[in-house]
Design an enzyme around this catalytic site. Structure first.
Site, PDB file in Angstrom:
ATOM      1  N   GLU A   1     140.497  67.105  49.271  1.00 37.54           N
ATOM      2  CA  GLU A   1     139.814  67.766  50.396  1.00 37.54           C
ATOM      3  C   GLU A   1     139.632  69.236  50.032  1.00 37.54           C
ATOM      4  O   GLU A   1     140.606  69.935  49.765  1.00 37.54           O
ATOM      5  CB  GLU A   1     140.675  67.639  51.664  1.00 37.54           C
ATOM      6  CG  GLU A   1     140.126  68.428  52.846  1.00 37.54           C
ATOM      7  CD  GLU A   1     141.102  68.456  54.036  1.00 37.54           C
ATOM      8  OE1 GLU A   1     141.880  67.493  54.206  1.00 37.54           O
ATOM      9  OE2 GLU A   1     141.090  69.451  54.776  1.00 37.54           O
TER      10      GLU A   1
ATOM     11  N   ARG B   1     136.830  77.164  53.892  1.00 43.47           N
ATOM     12  CA  ARG B   1     137.390  78.462  54.270  1.00 43.47           C
ATOM     13  C   ARG B   1     136.931  79.536  53.309  1.00 43.47           C
ATOM     14  O   ARG B   1     137.225  80.711  53.491  1.00 43.47           O
ATOM     15  CB  ARG B   1     138.923  78.415  54.220  1.00 43.47           C
ATOM     16  CG  ARG B   1     139.517  77.507  55.243  1.00 43.47           C
ATOM     17  CD  ARG B   1     141.024  77.393  55.093  1.00 43.47           C
ATOM     18  NE  ARG B   1     141.438  76.114  55.615  1.00 43.47           N
ATOM     19  CZ  ARG B   1     142.669  75.658  55.609  1.00 43.47           C
ATOM     20  NH1 ARG B   1     143.639  76.385  55.105  1.00 43.47           N
ATOM     21  NH2 ARG B   1     142.939  74.471  56.110  1.00 43.47           N
TER      22      ARG B   1
ATOM     23  N   THR C   1     138.399  71.766  57.074  1.00 45.88           N
ATOM     24  CA  THR C   1     138.185  72.922  57.961  1.00 45.88           C
ATOM     25  C   THR C   1     136.739  72.980  58.450  1.00 45.88           C
ATOM     26  O   THR C   1     136.108  74.039  58.474  1.00 45.88           O
ATOM     27  CB  THR C   1     138.592  74.258  57.277  1.00 45.88           C
ATOM     28  OG1 THR C   1     139.745  74.054  56.472  1.00 45.88           O
ATOM     29  CG2 THR C   1     138.900  75.319  58.319  1.00 45.88           C
TER      30      THR C   1
ATOM     31  N   LYS D   1     143.756  63.561  62.167  1.00 39.43           N
ATOM     32  CA  LYS D   1     144.666  64.514  61.536  1.00 39.43           C
ATOM     33  C   LYS D   1     145.644  64.997  62.604  1.00 39.43           C
ATOM     34  O   LYS D   1     145.209  65.467  63.663  1.00 39.43           O
ATOM     35  CB  LYS D   1     143.836  65.682  60.985  1.00 39.43           C
ATOM     36  CG  LYS D   1     144.647  66.862  60.480  1.00 39.43           C
ATOM     37  CD  LYS D   1     143.748  67.860  59.753  1.00 39.43           C
ATOM     38  CE  LYS D   1     144.480  69.154  59.470  1.00 39.43           C
ATOM     39  NZ  LYS D   1     143.860  69.933  58.391  1.00 39.43           N
TER      40      LYS D   1
END
Ligand code: 3PG
Length: 212
Positions: free
Chosen positions: A40, A44, A68, A128
């Site tokens: 993943e 960011r 994110t 998650k």
């Protein structure tokens, strides 16, 4: 194999923050060399989409996720770059709807019963659990398994997971996989310490193979 099945097979999702896209290849080689074909890459940093694009072109067997994801435009860029799944820290209905429209597997973040039920109502069944340790850790997961165990909902706990506590998460029946940055810490990537990253990844995979 479907995306969620592949994640549940390896049981480890490394959460990567890349400052430089050219570090994507040596990192991917290291993870693949250790036996982990899931990654993943978080949105960011400005390098995220380019890194996913480079890896999707070169490593078709690597299951690439975009992390994110906070808004639909990031999701679009992730899909265009070749991401096969997307992860978010929270449950954003706009992002979930965009993912369903784009046909990309989406893992929204939850940390309360209401969020779990909201996610299920949006037809998200792999969630998650974030931030896992701070939100109650394994004890919280056990509590979730009471009312939700029979629904088949699965969690990817992430946040504060490390070698000393990863086994306790992996033992839970509701855990599809665990996520985290411990084997791909920014400082290890910055130091290009591929040896240590490989070793931590192999250790995590060995723990994931352990039967409760
Ligand atoms: C995430 O984005 O999922 C978390 O920042 C990862 O958490 P960790 O760094 O505590 O593993």
């Amino acid at each position: 194999m479907a995306v969620f099945e592949r994640i549940a097979e390896k049981r480890i999702v490394p959460v990567v923050v890349l400052d430089h896209e050219e570090l994507a290849e040596p990192l991917a080689e290291t993870l693949l060399g250790a036996g982990l074909d899931v990654m993943e890459i978080t949105f960011r940093t400005a390098a995220a989409a380019a890194a996913i694009h480079r890896l999707s072109a070169q490593y078709p067997d690597l299951l690439l996720g975009a992390g994110t994801i906070l808004e639909p435009d990031q999701l679009r860029r992730a899909v265009e770059a070749g991401a096969r799944f997307a992860v978010a820290p929270g449950l954003n209905e706009c992002v979930v709807a965009a993912a369903q429209e784009m046909g990309i597997a989406m893992v929204p973040g939850v940390m309360t019963p209401s969020e779990i039920e909201k996610a299920m109502s949006l037809e998200c069944f792999t969630l998650k659990f974030f931030p896992a340790e701070q939100a109650g850790g394994v004890a919280m997961l056990k509590a979730f398994e009471g009312p939700y165990g029979h629904t088949g909902i699965k969690f990817i706990p992430t946040g504060g997971i490390h070698p000393a506590n990863m086994r306790s998460y992996l033992e839970r029946p509701s855990v599809a996989a665990i996520g985290g940055s411990w084997m791909v810490e920014k400082k290890l990537i910055a130091a290009r310490d591929w040896g240590r990253i490989g070793q931590l990844t192999r250790e995590a995979l060995a723990a994931a193979g352990m039967k409760p």
